[in-house]
Motif scaffolding. Structure first.
Motif, mmCIF file in Angstrom:
data_model
loop_
_atom_site.group_PDB
_atom_site.id
_atom_site.type_symbol
_atom_site.label_atom_id
_atom_site.label_comp_id
_atom_site.label_asym_id
_atom_site.label_seq_id
_atom_site.Cartn_x
_atom_site.Cartn_y
_atom_site.Cartn_z
ATOM 1 N N ALA A 108 12.857 -0.192 24.635
ATOM 2 C CA ALA A 108 12.983 -1.649 24.672
ATOM 3 C C ALA A 108 14.261 -2.117 23.978
ATOM 4 N N VAL A 109 14.649 -1.451 22.900
ATOM 5 C CA VAL A 109 15.866 -1.830 22.178
ATOM 6 C C VAL A 109 17.081 -1.713 23.094
ATOM 7 N N PHE A 110 17.172 -0.631 23.833
ATOM 8 C CA PHE A 110 18.338 -0.467 24.700
ATOM 9 C C PHE A 110 18.284 -1.368 25.922
ATOM 10 N N GLU A 111 17.090 -1.738 26.354
ATOM 11 C CA GLU A 111 16.990 -2.712 27.439
ATOM 12 C C GLU A 111 17.414 -4.095 26.944
ATOM 13 N N ILE A 112 17.122 -4.414 25.687
ATOM 14 C CA ILE A 112 17.560 -5.678 25.100
ATOM 15 C C ILE A 112 19.074 -5.706 24.974
ATOM 16 N N VAL A 113 19.631 -4.634 24.463
ATOM 17 C CA VAL A 113 21.080 -4.562 24.281
ATOM 18 C C VAL A 113 21.811 -4.622 25.620
ATOM 19 N N GLY A 156 18.792 9.037 27.339
ATOM 20 C CA GLY A 156 19.804 9.328 28.344
ATOM 21 C C GLY A 156 19.739 8.294 29.445
ATOM 22 N N PHE A 157 20.859 7.676 29.728
ATOM 23 C CA PHE A 157 20.964 6.727 30.820
ATOM 24 C C PHE A 157 21.732 7.390 31.951
ATOM 25 N N LYS A 158 22.080 6.630 32.961
ATOM 26 C CA LYS A 158 22.751 7.185 34.123
ATOM 27 C C LYS A 158 24.081 7.832 33.747
ATOM 28 N N ASN A 159 24.906 7.128 32.983
ATOM 29 C CA ASN A 159 26.237 7.641 32.641
ATOM 30 C C ASN A 159 26.458 7.785 31.147
ATOM 31 N N ARG A 160 25.409 7.665 30.343
ATOM 32 C CA ARG A 160 25.613 7.603 28.907
ATOM 33 C C ARG A 160 24.398 8.126 28.149
ATOM 34 N N VAL A 161 24.636 8.609 26.939
ATOM 35 C CA VAL A 161 23.569 9.018 26.029
ATOM 36 C C VAL A 161 23.739 8.205 24.756
ATOM 37 N N ARG A 162 22.634 7.596 24.283
ATOM 38 C CA ARG A 162 22.688 6.770 23.079
ATOM 39 C C ARG A 162 21.509 7.117 22.177
ATOM 40 N N ALA A 163 21.626 6.697 20.919
ATOM 41 C CA ALA A 163 20.572 6.984 19.947
ATOM 42 C C ALA A 163 20.222 5.713 19.181
ATOM 43 N N VAL A 164 18.980 5.659 18.733
ATOM 44 C CA VAL A 164 18.497 4.567 17.894
ATOM 45 C C VAL A 164 17.718 5.172 16.729
ATOM 46 N N GLY A 199 17.683 1.103 38.906
ATOM 47 C CA GLY A 199 17.443 2.402 38.291
ATOM 48 C C GLY A 199 18.164 2.629 36.992
ATOM 49 N N THR A 200 18.955 1.668 36.505
ATOM 50 C CA THR A 200 19.680 1.887 35.258
ATOM 51 C C THR A 200 19.058 1.150 34.078
ATOM 52 N N ALA A 201 18.027 0.347 34.318
ATOM 53 C CA ALA A 201 17.440 -0.437 33.237
ATOM 54 C C ALA A 201 16.688 0.441 32.245
ATOM 55 N N HIS A 202 16.033 1.460 32.708
ATOM 56 C CA HIS A 202 15.210 2.284 31.830
ATOM 57 C C HIS A 202 15.897 3.613 31.561
ATOM 58 N N GLY A 203 16.074 3.914 30.285
ATOM 59 C CA GLY A 203 16.598 5.213 29.914
ATOM 60 C C GLY A 203 15.473 6.218 29.790
ATOM 61 N N GLN A 204 15.842 7.467 29.776
ATOM 62 C CA GLN A 204 14.869 8.541 29.623
ATOM 63 C C GLN A 204 14.972 9.082 28.203
ATOM 64 N N ILE A 205 13.854 9.191 27.516
ATOM 65 C CA ILE A 205 13.848 9.740 26.159
ATOM 66 C C ILE A 205 14.150 11.233 26.244
ATOM 67 N N LEU A 206 15.241 11.644 25.607
ATOM 68 C CA LEU A 206 15.602 13.058 25.598
ATOM 69 C C LEU A 206 15.000 13.780 24.405
ATOM 70 N N SER A 207 14.956 13.110 23.247
ATOM 71 C CA SER A 207 14.321 13.736 22.088
ATOM 72 C C SER A 207 13.904 12.683 21.073
ATOM 73 N N LEU A 208 12.879 13.016 20.337
ATOM 74 C CA LEU A 208 12.375 12.198 19.234
ATOM 75 C C LEU A 208 12.370 13.057 17.978
ATOM 76 N N HIS A 209 12.823 12.490 16.881
ATOM 77 C CA HIS A 209 12.776 13.175 15.591
ATOM 78 C C HIS A 209 12.081 12.247 14.611
ATOM 79 N N LEU A 210 11.008 12.724 14.014
ATOM 80 C CA LEU A 210 10.195 11.910 13.106
ATOM 81 C C LEU A 210 10.181 12.555 11.733
ATOM 82 N N ASP A 211 10.289 11.718 10.704
ATOM 83 C CA ASP A 211 10.267 12.219 9.338
ATOM 84 C C ASP A 211 9.438 11.258 8.487
ATOM 85 N N ARG A 212 8.394 11.780 7.875
ATOM 86 C CA ARG A 212 7.539 10.952 7.031
ATOM 87 C C ARG A 212 8.075 10.961 5.611
#
Length: 168
Positions: free
Chosen positions: A71-76, A141-149, A115-128
């Motif tokens: 949702a964050v990347f769809e907002i951005v 991962g998006f069509k032409n780009r990889v981003r992180a949040v 088809g570019t609105a939704h990115g695909q989650i490539l990895s999740l890293h969780l730390d408590r």
């Protein structure tokens, strides 16, 4: 069919003839004696003193991180309104996302491609953390780009709330 076995008394290999039926029977008995993953998980939970609460909490954090990161990347990108995350984010995070969306969507003059609105989650890293909060990173991962949040998720009045968000 024959197999090679090594006896404990001598170091020489001995050929033992076996029939096909015997080896199939042994394969079935070996597979039935193997414990299922649920048994192994319960044993490991007992050894490492993990409780059922921790497992359900972890699942909730994974679900929140997965949904909020997309949702964050769809907002951005300008495909979603910031107000849709008001129930799960603090007001300062919402303001940060609004500023970032204004900066990044100013360069877009055409509508989004299908088809570019939704990115695909490539990895999740969780730390408590020791304080009980979770620090999570999601790589999309998006069509032409990889981003992180990066998200900081804390318990708040019986539910989880995103208290900090950083886009990379």
């Amino acid at each position: 069919m024959s197999t090679i076995t090594i006896s404990s008394r001598s170091a020489t290999a001995v050929q033992v003839p076996r029939t096909v039926n015997q080896s199939a029977h042994e394969a079935i008995s070996m597979s039935s004696s193997c414990e299922s993953p649920a048994h192994l998980r319960r044993a490991l939970d007992h050894i490492f003193h993990r409780s059922e609460v921790c497992r359900t909490e972890h699942r909730a954090i994974v679900e929140i991180t997965h949904a909020v990161a997309r949702a964050v990347f769809e907002i951005v990108a300008g495909y979603r309104s910031v107000s849709q995350l008001a129930f799960v984010m603090e007001p300062n995070c919402i303001a940060k996302l609004q500023r970032r969306a204004l900066l990044e969507t100013a360069q877009y003059t055409v509508g989004p491609e299908p088809g570019t609105a939704h990115g695909q989650i490539l990895s999740l890293h969780l730390d408590r953390c020791l304080s009980g909060c979770w620090e999570c990173t999601a790589i999309l991962g998006f069509k032409n780009r990889v981003r992180a949040v990066a998200l900081k998720i804390e318990p708040w009045h019986g539910r989880w709330q995103v208290t900090d968000v950083e886009l990379i």
